[in-house]
Design an enzyme around this catalytic site. Structure first.
Site, short mmCIF file in Angstrom:
data_model
loop_
_atom_site.label_atom_id
_atom_site.label_comp_id
_atom_site.label_asym_id
_atom_site.label_seq_id
_atom_site.Cartn_x
_atom_site.Cartn_y
_atom_site.Cartn_z
N ASP A 1 -7.04 -1.58 -4.35
CA ASP A 1 -8.06 -1.20 -3.37
C ASP A 1 -9.04 -0.20 -3.97
O ASP A 1 -10.25 -0.28 -3.74
CB ASP A 1 -7.40 -0.59 -2.12
CG ASP A 1 -6.49 -1.55 -1.39
OD1 ASP A 1 -6.69 -2.77 -1.50
OD2 ASP A 1 -5.56 -1.06 -0.72
N ASP B 1 0.86 -1.18 0.00
CA ASP B 1 0.00 0.00 0.00
C ASP B 1 0.90 1.22 0.00
O ASP B 1 1.95 1.23 0.64
CB ASP B 1 -0.90 0.01 1.24
CG ASP B 1 -1.99 -1.05 1.20
OD1 ASP B 1 -2.40 -1.44 0.09
OD2 ASP B 1 -2.45 -1.46 2.28
#
Length: 167
Positions: free
Chosen positions: A137, A118
């Protein structure tokens, strides 16, 4: 789902993996890049959990297998549903393609690295930090939002009433 929907999913997967490769190369050493001061920063995080870092701290040798298995089940469900969904529901198919591409992107990370990379971080100065996320995401979030819109546009396909109105 048509071939073009699988191509959309594949494009999302490629974009996700490409941006993660760049994040690892440029940010993994602890270097953050402030894009919009006080609001948007790129910073590297290794997420062993699920969305928003949930279960990141849970230590279990089974966690990668469980999360990978859930991702594979979701992928299979999306593909099967997409293959049998009404062809005229273009928004539904786009939603499924985006969600599929996102789930596949994070699954590739889990298999290859044991965690998900991330790197996008929204924050408001030092008072609020949204958990770091990635392209996959974002695709999942947009896909689910489009699925909701499609469901609201076609409530007749979500009814639990039996065909013919029931008793």
């Amino acid at each position: 789902m048509k071939r073009r929907h699988f191509l959309v999913a594949l494009a999302i997967l490629a974009l996700d993996q490409g941006t993660k490769w760049l994040a690892v190369r440029e940010l993994a050493g602890g270097r953050d890049l402030e894009i919009v001061p006080g609001f948007l920063r790129l910073s590297y995080v290794e997420n062993t959990g699920v969305a928003f870092g949930l279960f990141d701290g849970a230590a279990s040798p089974w966690k990668p297998w469980i999360l990978g298995g859930l991702a594979l089940a979701a992928i299979a469900t999306i593909i099967l549903y997409g293959l049998h969904a009404p062809k005229e529901r273009k928004l539904l198919h786009l939603a499924l393609a985006g969600t599929l591409g996102g789930i596949a992107g994070n699954l590739v990370d889990r298999v290859a690295r044991g965690y998900v990379v991330d790197f996008v971080e929204f924050h408001l100065r030092n008072s609020f930090h949204w958990p770091n996320f990635n392209v996959a995401d974002s695709a999942i979030t947009v896909g689910v939002a489009l699925l909701l819109v499609d469901t609201l546009r076609h409530p007749e396909h979500t009814s639990s009433a039996p065909p013919g109105g029931g008793p």
